[in-house]
Design an enzyme around this catalytic site. Sequence first.
Site, PDB file in Angstrom:
ATOM      1  N   HIS A 126       0.862  -1.258   0.030  1.00 45.10           N
ATOM      2  CA  HIS A 126       0.158   0.272  -0.074  1.00 45.10           C
ATOM      3  C   HIS A 126       1.078   1.337   0.028  1.00 45.10           C
ATOM      4  CE1 HIS A 126      -3.006   2.847   1.000  1.00 45.10           C
ATOM      5  NE2 HIS A 126      -2.466   3.099   1.944  1.00 45.10           N
ATOM      6  N   GLU A 192     -11.133   1.851   3.041  1.00 43.95           N
ATOM      7  CA  GLU A 192      -9.840   1.489   3.441  1.00 43.95           C
ATOM      8  C   GLU A 192      -9.987   0.023   4.327  1.00 43.95           C
ATOM      9  OE1 GLU A 192      -6.696   3.850   5.153  1.00 43.95           O
ATOM     10  OE2 GLU A 192      -6.965   5.498   3.819  1.00 43.95           O
ATOM     11  N   GLU A 194      -9.007  -2.660   6.570  1.00 44.74           N
ATOM     12  CA  GLU A 194      -8.112  -2.552   7.604  1.00 44.74           C
ATOM     13  C   GLU A 194      -8.412  -3.719   8.818  1.00 44.74           C
ATOM     14  OE1 GLU A 194      -6.569   0.803   9.191  1.00 44.74           O
ATOM     15  OE2 GLU A 194      -6.984   1.894   7.252  1.00 44.74           O
ATOM     16  N   ASP A 226     -11.536   2.275   7.562  1.00 41.53           N
ATOM     17  CA  ASP A 226     -11.053   3.607   7.809  1.00 41.53           C
ATOM     18  C   ASP A 226     -11.468   4.561   6.840  1.00 41.53           C
ATOM     19  OD1 ASP A 226     -10.050   5.549   9.512  1.00 41.53           O
ATOM     20  OD2 ASP A 226      -8.113   5.378   8.377  1.00 41.53           O
ATOM     21  N   GLN A 233      -8.096  14.904   2.035  1.00 45.23           N
ATOM     22  CA  GLN A 233      -6.930  14.648   2.707  1.00 45.23           C
ATOM     23  C   GLN A 233      -5.511  15.192   1.863  1.00 45.23           C
ATOM     24  OE1 GLN A 233      -6.499  10.191   2.537  1.00 45.23           O
ATOM     25  NE2 GLN A 233      -4.455  10.284   3.687  1.00 45.23           N
ATOM     26  N   LYS A 246     -10.288  11.951   7.566  1.00 41.94           N
ATOM     27  CA  LYS A 246     -10.258  10.723   8.432  1.00 41.94           C
ATOM     28  C   LYS A 246     -11.411  10.786   9.454  1.00 41.94           C
ATOM     29  CE  LYS A 246      -6.986   8.548   6.038  1.00 41.94           C
ATOM     30  NZ  LYS A 246      -6.984   7.061   5.713  1.00 41.94           N
ATOM     31  N   THR A 250     -15.082   5.930  11.076  1.00 40.20           N
ATOM     32  CA  THR A 250     -14.347   4.742  11.002  1.00 40.20           C
ATOM     33  C   THR A 250     -15.358   3.668  11.296  1.00 40.20           C
ATOM     34  OG1 THR A 250     -12.482   5.858  11.554  1.00 40.20           O
ATOM     35  CG2 THR A 250     -12.336   3.416  11.713  1.00 40.20           C
ATOM     36  N   GLU A 351      -5.848   3.094  -4.610  1.00 44.99           N
ATOM     37  CA  GLU A 351      -4.868   2.100  -5.407  1.00 44.99           C
ATOM     38  C   GLU A 351      -5.633   1.441  -6.484  1.00 44.99           C
ATOM     39  OE1 GLU A 351      -2.049  -0.289  -2.541  1.00 44.99           O
ATOM     40  OE2 GLU A 351      -3.709   0.376  -1.374  1.00 44.99           O
TER      41      GLU A 351
END
Length: 405
Positions: A126, A192, A194, A226, A233, A246, A250, A351
């Site tokens: 990542h 994200e 996680e 997240d 950002q 952020k 979450t 990504e």
Amino acid sequence: MTTVSWVEVSEEGGFGVENLPYGVFSRPGELPRVGVAIGEHVLDLAGLSAAGLIDDRRCFASGSLNAFMVAGPASWRANRARLVELLTDEAHRPRVEPHLIPVADVKLLRPFEVADYADFYSSVHHATNVGRIFRPNSDSLTPNWKRLPVAYHGRAGTVYPSGTPIIRPAGQRRTPGEAEPVFGPSLRLDFEAEVGFVAGVPSPAGRGVPTSAFRDHVFGFVLVNDWSARDLQSWESQPLGPFLSKSFATSISPWVVPVAALEPARVTPPVQDPAPLPYLRCAEPWGLDLHLEVLINGQVASRPPFASMYWTSPQQLAHATVNGAPLRTGDLFASGTVSGPERDQRGCLLELSWNGREPLELDDGTKRTFLEDGDTVTIRAKAPGASGSLISLGEVTGTVHPTPA
């Protein structure tokens, strides 16, 4: 050979007696209480306690796991052993069965009160991809990345249970080439994928928690999404890192899988070069063979492998406390985006779409660069368990709602 419960359990479901994750649930007209997942049921621990079948710890009738988490490893082990006994010995069935509730009949809540929240950046794949996207003409990894687990502090008050609607955040964003920012809804909302762990036993101020003491303090693992506003950002992060991009939300999964349940999933992590400083070294392997799957509107978007994470959970905990910061019950630490070396193993749309330049095409033909209003993101994971069993971490889900007018 897998331990057999008298409760009907699907081998593929991942919620057998080798798992027994803890959560908090409620039913209409009743107060929240603590339970464990077994098959397609929730075992009511408050009910078991009232019936004298497990120790009355005065914590299972609460709406949080915190009181049990602070009790420590000896209590965790004793309760786990007793639950296995109750769920595998037919002699206990008549007294235990009345406390089994179909999971479809309950509402699963946030399992613990979050004291603090920190999010790491521990996948080399990542971090390398992000570096290639934003710094194509320089080193993809910053000089400190392979020397310490990079992290940021998040906001405990916006850690929400799975299923909570995700309101598209608004803030400042600047379009490349424009001199001034504008204010408005994020146009590059991302997920994200996680994995997080939660602390149970506190540590004193001024003394770090060594990697060898991970089991003495950490209660278990959860799945984490997240959510990230990439356009906010990129504008706000210089020089102190993410803030509003952020802190809006979450999401965490409802089941906390005990550390003991994931012992069979431990594997050797990637080789760390250069060798970490002494406080970050581990005497045993702490990679975890967790297999994540990310779905957008029910379509598989990626399958990130957690075993490829460069920095392990004990190293993250050691680094978070080495400066003397005390550990508190309910402290949540997330891994950072989990990504593998292949495109279909990337753990976020940044990504997967290469920052919007290469749209992701899902199996139903729909394409995404970033999330649209109405999109539902689901992250789930499984791991190998004891005696050839399967351990499920459940799932964490959230649906994107538009920014309020």
